[in-house]
Enzyme design. Sequence first.
Site, PDB file in Angstrom:
ATOM      1  N   GLY A  11      -4.714   1.836  -4.031  1.00  0.00           N
ATOM      2  CA  GLY A  11      -4.752   1.343  -2.526  1.00  0.00           C
ATOM      3  C   GLY A  11      -6.100   1.047  -2.435  1.00  0.00           C
ATOM      4  O   GLY A  11      -6.690   1.180  -1.237  1.00  0.00           O
ATOM      5  N   THR A  13      -7.577  -2.044  -2.179  1.00  0.00           N
ATOM      6  CA  THR A  13      -7.535  -3.390  -1.496  1.00  0.00           C
ATOM      7  C   THR A  13      -8.225  -3.342  -0.104  1.00  0.00           C
ATOM      8  O   THR A  13      -8.331  -4.318   0.341  1.00  0.00           O
ATOM      9  CB  THR A  13      -6.755  -4.162  -1.629  1.00  0.00           C
ATOM     10  OG1 THR A  13      -5.415  -3.620  -1.282  1.00  0.00           O
ATOM     11  CG2 THR A  13      -6.433  -4.481  -3.266  1.00  0.00           C
ATOM     12  N   GLY A  15      -9.251  -0.649   3.866  1.00  0.00           N
ATOM     13  CA  GLY A  15      -9.348   0.720   4.361  1.00  0.00           C
ATOM     14  C   GLY A  15     -10.194   1.768   3.403  1.00  0.00           C
ATOM     15  O   GLY A  15     -11.402   1.575   2.959  1.00  0.00           O
ATOM     16  N   ARG A  36      -1.726  -3.795  -5.067  1.00  0.00           N
ATOM     17  CA  ARG A  36      -0.961  -4.836  -5.316  1.00  0.00           C
ATOM     18  C   ARG A  36      -1.432  -6.073  -4.831  1.00  0.00           C
ATOM     19  O   ARG A  36      -0.951  -7.265  -5.552  1.00  0.00           O
ATOM     20  CB  ARG A  36       0.333  -4.396  -4.175  1.00  0.00           C
ATOM     21  CG  ARG A  36       1.028  -3.307  -4.374  1.00  0.00           C
ATOM     22  CD  ARG A  36       2.163  -3.119  -3.310  1.00  0.00           C
ATOM     23  NE  ARG A  36       1.403  -3.016  -2.011  1.00  0.00           N
ATOM     24  CZ  ARG A  36       1.482  -3.860  -1.070  1.00  0.00           C
ATOM     25  NH1 ARG A  36       2.090  -4.899  -1.150  1.00  0.00           N
ATOM     26  NH2 ARG A  36       0.976  -3.526   0.128  1.00  0.00           N
ATOM     27  N   VAL A  61       2.275   1.245  -6.683  1.00  0.00           N
ATOM     28  CA  VAL A  61       2.600   2.362  -7.222  1.00  0.00           C
ATOM     29  C   VAL A  61       4.020   3.009  -7.114  1.00  0.00           C
ATOM     30  O   VAL A  61       4.519   4.004  -7.718  1.00  0.00           O
ATOM     31  CB  VAL A  61       1.818   3.596  -6.419  1.00  0.00           C
ATOM     32  CG1 VAL A  61       0.328   3.391  -6.627  1.00  0.00           C
ATOM     33  CG2 VAL A  61       2.061   3.392  -4.857  1.00  0.00           C
ATOM     34  N   ASN A  87      -4.999   7.444  -3.113  1.00  0.00           N
ATOM     35  CA  ASN A  87      -5.048   7.073  -1.620  1.00  0.00           C
ATOM     36  C   ASN A  87      -3.923   6.146  -1.261  1.00  0.00           C
ATOM     37  O   ASN A  87      -3.809   5.991  -0.038  1.00  0.00           O
ATOM     38  CB  ASN A  87      -6.626   5.975  -1.590  1.00  0.00           C
ATOM     39  CG  ASN A  87      -6.584   5.448  -0.244  1.00  0.00           C
ATOM     40  OD1 ASN A  87      -6.684   5.887   0.850  1.00  0.00           O
ATOM     41  ND2 ASN A  87      -6.406   4.033  -0.369  1.00  0.00           N
ATOM     42  N   TYR A 153       7.413   9.486   8.399  1.00  0.00           N
ATOM     43  CA  TYR A 153       6.199   9.379   7.778  1.00  0.00           C
ATOM     44  C   TYR A 153       5.517  10.558   7.584  1.00  0.00           C
ATOM     45  O   TYR A 153       5.116  10.974   6.821  1.00  0.00           O
ATOM     46  CB  TYR A 153       5.567   8.567   8.734  1.00  0.00           C
ATOM     47  CG  TYR A 153       4.038   8.365   8.416  1.00  0.00           C
ATOM     48  CD1 TYR A 153       3.649   7.888   7.092  1.00  0.00           C
ATOM     49  CD2 TYR A 153       3.103   8.940   9.118  1.00  0.00           C
ATOM     50  CE1 TYR A 153       2.165   7.699   6.611  1.00  0.00           C
ATOM     51  CE2 TYR A 153       1.616   9.028   8.752  1.00  0.00           C
ATOM     52  CZ  TYR A 153       1.299   8.416   7.432  1.00  0.00           C
ATOM     53  OH  TYR A 153       0.005   8.427   7.274  1.00  0.00           O
ATOM     54  N   PHE A 190      -3.704   0.223   8.925  1.00  0.00           N
ATOM     55  CA  PHE A 190      -2.475   1.276   8.796  1.00  0.00           C
ATOM     56  C   PHE A 190      -1.459   0.664   9.936  1.00  0.00           C
ATOM     57  O   PHE A 190      -0.386   0.479   9.687  1.00  0.00           O
ATOM     58  CB  PHE A 190      -3.060   2.607   9.175  1.00  0.00           C
ATOM     59  CG  PHE A 190      -2.153   3.610   9.266  1.00  0.00           C
ATOM     60  CD1 PHE A 190      -1.408   4.264   8.287  1.00  0.00           C
ATOM     61  CD2 PHE A 190      -1.561   3.948  10.564  1.00  0.00           C
ATOM     62  CE1 PHE A 190      -0.523   5.223   8.282  1.00  0.00           C
ATOM     63  CE2 PHE A 190      -0.562   4.991  10.705  1.00  0.00           C
ATOM     64  CZ  PHE A 190      -0.103   5.520   9.993  1.00  0.00           C
TER      65      PHE A 190
END
Length: 254
Positions: A11, A13, A15, A36, A61, A87, A153, A190
């Site tokens: 992750g 890319t 944040g 991605r 992932v 992450n 979540y 997010f």
Amino acid sequence: MKNNKTAIITGATSGIGRATARLFAQNGIRIIICGRREERLQKLSEELSAITEVIILNFDVRDKEKVEWAIKSIPANFSDIDILINNAGNAHGLDTIDEGKTEDWDAMLDINVKGLLYVTNAILPNMIERKSGHIINIGSTAGKEVYPKGNVYCASKFAVDALNQGMRIDLNGKGIKVGAINPGLVETEFSEVRFKGDNERAEKVYQGFTPLKPEDIADIIWFAVTRPPHVNIADLTVMCLDQASSTIVNKVTS
């Protein structure tokens, strides 16, 4: 600063992942950035290659076969992974359980739980063989308490909390540190992802108070991975000053 360690960050890319990649690079860590969005990976690689060695792994992932293929494709000079930052993660939708969409549930469980497992499973054999390594799992305050409409979540992040504990138990005695960083409200993409591109709704999440920034979490991750060999930050929860819980946030209204 020279550093002979290698880190892999999922992750990367945006944040927290991107901020961590930048901080690691500034401190001489060789990094493998995963994500991605290939264009973003290329841009970040160009930025960081000026100060450290960087390679890109472009995969989702959720795809077990692609995860395995990507990890196996790592060049020999990068193959001894010292630090794994799990992450990659997302929230999809904010609905009561009776109104939730199964595709949103699948996305959260596949990315937040199964994706973490796939990547860890691919990296662990080398760490175990070398009896050395450090795994940081990025959890959430949502993995500590459930909030309204957070159901699946929160369940996915409770799973991350359980997996973090399970990994630490199962890897005890193998020379591998395992710990979790659990942020509260961090201003990243997010909410934009959760609300599926509704930027106006996403922006309101962070209005009226000062949320955490990705760089705040990157600093904490760096602290965790730079402790002496006998010290392991097992589980750390961090919130901004104005957040007391998942549902109690001091916001200034105009």
